[in-house]
Design an enzyme around this catalytic site. Structure first.
Site, PDB file in Angstrom:
ATOM      1  N   ARG A  42      -0.837 -11.982  -4.841  1.00 54.16           N
ATOM      2  CA  ARG A  42       0.125 -11.332  -5.552  1.00 54.16           C
ATOM      3  C   ARG A  42       1.331 -11.978  -5.770  1.00 54.16           C
ATOM      4  O   ARG A  42       2.229 -11.522  -6.741  1.00 54.16           O
ATOM      5  CB  ARG A  42       0.497 -10.027  -4.550  1.00 54.16           C
TER       6      ARG A  42
ATOM      7  N   TYR B   5       7.233 -13.947  -7.804  1.00 50.55           N
ATOM      8  CA  TYR B   5       7.656 -14.232  -9.054  1.00 50.55           C
ATOM      9  C   TYR B   5       8.475 -15.472  -9.263  1.00 50.55           C
ATOM     10  O   TYR B   5       8.448 -16.220 -10.150  1.00 50.55           O
ATOM     11  CB  TYR B   5       8.345 -12.839  -9.535  1.00 50.55           C
TER      12      TYR B   5
ATOM     13  N   LYS C 177       1.333 -12.040   8.675  1.00 52.70           N
ATOM     14  CA  LYS C 177       0.166 -11.302   8.183  1.00 52.70           C
ATOM     15  C   LYS C 177      -0.609 -12.237   7.223  1.00 52.70           C
ATOM     16  O   LYS C 177       0.079 -12.569   6.251  1.00 52.70           O
ATOM     17  CB  LYS C 177       0.580 -10.142   7.697  1.00 52.70           C
TER      18      LYS C 177
ATOM     19  N   TYR D 235       4.499 -12.204   5.581  1.00 54.87           N
ATOM     20  CA  TYR D 235       3.364 -11.841   5.101  1.00 54.87           C
ATOM     21  C   TYR D 235       2.913 -12.746   3.846  1.00 54.87           C
ATOM     22  O   TYR D 235       3.738 -12.866   2.950  1.00 54.87           O
ATOM     23  CB  TYR D 235       3.629 -10.483   4.407  1.00 54.87           C
TER      24      TYR D 235
ATOM     25  N   THR E 269       0.799  -1.251   0.060  1.00 53.07           N
ATOM     26  CA  THR E 269       0.109  -0.028  -0.126  1.00 53.07           C
ATOM     27  C   THR E 269       0.812   1.377   0.102  1.00 53.07           C
ATOM     28  O   THR E 269       0.542   2.248  -0.456  1.00 53.07           O
ATOM     29  CB  THR E 269      -0.842  -0.086   1.156  1.00 53.07           C
TER      30      THR E 269
ATOM     31  N   ILE F  36      -3.615  -5.832   9.574  1.00 53.75           N
ATOM     32  CA  ILE F  36      -2.764  -4.914   8.915  1.00 53.75           C
ATOM     33  C   ILE F  36      -3.742  -4.237   7.918  1.00 53.75           C
ATOM     34  O   ILE F  36      -3.836  -4.905   6.800  1.00 53.75           O
ATOM     35  CB  ILE F  36      -1.377  -5.235   8.428  1.00 53.75           C
TER      36      ILE F  36
END
Length: 297
Positions: free
Chosen positions: A142, A111, A165, A137, A49, A207
């Site tokens: 993503r 990736y 997270k 995380y 973010t 979060i």
């Protein structure tokens, strides 16, 4: 104080204000002060973010320094320090430790799609190199790579890997992981819309993206959840749900930055490949803010 005692509740995944292409340090400091005044329980600079993919290393480090300096111990700062390069993640985590962050947030490598053993070694190497509480995380939407509950359990046995997270949105997973990790291991949601359920599954906070725009409401929501008063939390969930959705109506953080700009706290400037919110997106965000009774210009 242990991470499990201090890192909980509504923790804002901070936007990074820009002005004329550069980080707006004055606006960032003002935004951190506002977050604390509105009772956010913690801060995360330089996460997704915060547009970490398009910050230079120098900018990334400066934003974390600014956040730590401005917070000045009033709330914990969990510095974004992740990378799909283990060496780079170690370097960013070391910087977070040096400048006084309370913890580091480290993403599952993206990736390059490591195996579970590769994921384990990535985080174990960071934890061995830097003595700071580390939060893992997991956001497979993503990163493509996903850390399994079993791998997370292995990592939870490393002393300074303090928590996770979880942005999978899979609520059953919250209970599966809770059954495998030590009681002191901190489990934070990374998905505003499902946080109520996550907290009922034994979570300790979120979060949050939405707390950029509605920090006081998100903090009050978390206070109710942490007290086990889900009947009190539910009206907050209903009030904020449209905003949770609206802040992802287009690529984040464009919707959040537009909403915060309406509050007069920064511009809505973003960096490519993120583009400013479309007119349709602006209407969606304004309507959601109105539904949550958030006054704006």
């Amino acid at each position: 104080m242990a991470a499990s005692d201090r890192i909980k509740g509504s923790i804002t995944a901070l936007i990074t204000p820009f002005s004329n292409g550069a980080v707006d340090e004055k606006a960032f400091r003002r935004f951190v002060e506002w977050q604390i005044a509105e009772h956010s329980h913690g801060l995360v600079p330089c996460g997704t973010t915060g547009e970490s993919p398009t910050l230079s290393h120098g900018e990334h480090m400066r934003v974390i320094e600014l956040c730590v300096e401005t917070a000045n111990g009033r709330v914990p700062v969990i510095a974004g320090a992740g990378s799909n390069s283990t060496e780079e993640a170690v370097s960013l985590t070391r910087h977070a430790k040096v400048v006084g962050a309370d913890a580091a947030l480290s993403i599952v490598p993206y990736y390059n799609k490591p195996t579970q053993e590769g994921i384990y070694r990535h985080f174990a190497t960071i934890a061995e190199a830097v003595d700071i509480p580390i939060f893992i995380y997991n956001v497979p939407s993503r990163t493509v790579a996903d850390i399994t509950p079993e791998t997370l359990a292995r990592l939870s046995r490393i002393a300074n890997i303090a928590g996770t997270k979880d942005a999978t949105g899979n609520l059953a997973r919250a209970s599966r992981e809770r059954a495998l990790v030590p009681e002191a291991f901190v489990r934070l949601s990374g998905d505003d819309g499902t946080t109520l359920g996550f907290m009922a599954h034994g979570g300790q906070g979120c979060i949050s993206v939405t707390s950029n725009v509605a920090p006081r409401l998100c903090a009050e929501f978390q206070n109710a959840c942490m007290a086990g008063d889900y009947a009190k939390a539910l009206p907050y969930q209903d009030r904020l749900m449209a905003l949770h959705d609206a802040l992802f109506c287009e690529a984040s953080p464009a919707p959040s930055k537009y909403a915060v700009s309406l509050l007069g706290l920064c511009t809505d400037e973003v960096r490519l490949p993120i583009v400013p919110l479309s007119e349709q997106g602006r209407n969606i965000v304004r309507e959601a803010m109105a539904k949550a009774s958030i006054a704006h210009s």
